[in-house]
Design an enzyme around this catalytic site. Structure first.
Site, PDB file in Angstrom:
ATOM      1  N   ASP A  48      -7.694  -8.084  -9.098  1.00  0.00           N
ATOM      2  CA  ASP A  48      -7.519  -9.232  -8.211  1.00  0.00           C
ATOM      3  C   ASP A  48      -7.470 -10.526  -9.018  1.00  0.00           C
ATOM      4  O   ASP A  48      -6.628 -11.395  -8.771  1.00  0.00           O
ATOM      5  CB  ASP A  48      -8.652  -9.266  -7.186  1.00  0.00           C
ATOM      6  CG  ASP A  48      -8.478 -10.370  -6.170  1.00  0.00           C
ATOM      7  OD1 ASP A  48      -7.371 -10.488  -5.613  1.00  0.00           O
ATOM      8  OD2 ASP A  48      -9.453 -11.102  -5.918  1.00  0.00           O
ATOM      9  N   HIS A  87     -11.785  -5.669  -8.626  1.00  0.00           N
ATOM     10  CA  HIS A  87     -12.077  -7.100  -8.755  1.00  0.00           C
ATOM     11  C   HIS A  87     -11.297  -7.690  -9.941  1.00  0.00           C
ATOM     12  O   HIS A  87     -10.713  -8.777  -9.832  1.00  0.00           O
ATOM     13  CB  HIS A  87     -13.583  -7.295  -8.941  1.00  0.00           C
ATOM     14  CG  HIS A  87     -14.007  -8.705  -9.085  1.00  0.00           C
ATOM     15  ND1 HIS A  87     -13.922  -9.631  -8.072  1.00  0.00           N
ATOM     16  CD2 HIS A  87     -14.535  -9.363 -10.150  1.00  0.00           C
ATOM     17  CE1 HIS A  87     -14.380 -10.798  -8.496  1.00  0.00           C
ATOM     18  NE2 HIS A  87     -14.763 -10.660  -9.754  1.00  0.00           N
TER      19      HIS A  87
END
Length: 111
Positions: free
Chosen positions: A78, A75
């Site tokens: 990203d 995450h």
């Protein structure tokens, strides 16, 4: 051991970088090119910190191949990639708005 705090630093600084980039585009749209460029530089500074934190984590993985990766790190990566893309496009958008301003001034001078 990679802590959540290590990973969270990437998210925080990448998030700051992306927000600053988007705000820089808004400033450029208003014709505030100098302010937009300052925000873009601040965005890049935040991105540099996020990237350094990511590099530090990768070095920890290199030194300890048994370190488990997790979704939280994915995450964070990203977020960082989105911030990099936003920052890259922001520079182009600021440049375009700056050229538009110059053309407007040129057109006004001819009328």
């Amino acid at each position: 051991m990679i802590s959540e705090i290590d990973v969270m630093q990437i998210i925080v600084y990448a998030g700051n970088a992306k927000s600053l980039a988007m705000n820089a585009i808004n400033e450029a749209k208003k014709g505030k090119i100098v302010e937009a460029k300052k925000m873009l530089e601040e965005s890049k500074s935040n991105l540099k910190i996020a990237h350094q934190q990511h590099t530090d984590i990768l070095q920890k993985f290199a030194n300890n191949p048994d370190e488990p990766a997790n979704m939280f790190l994915t995450h964070a990566q990203d977020h960082m990639m989105a911030a990099i893309t936003a920052t890259d496009f922001t520079k182009e958008m600021i440049d375009l708005h700056e050229e538009i301003q110059k053309l407007r001034i040129l057109i006004k001078g001819k009328s």
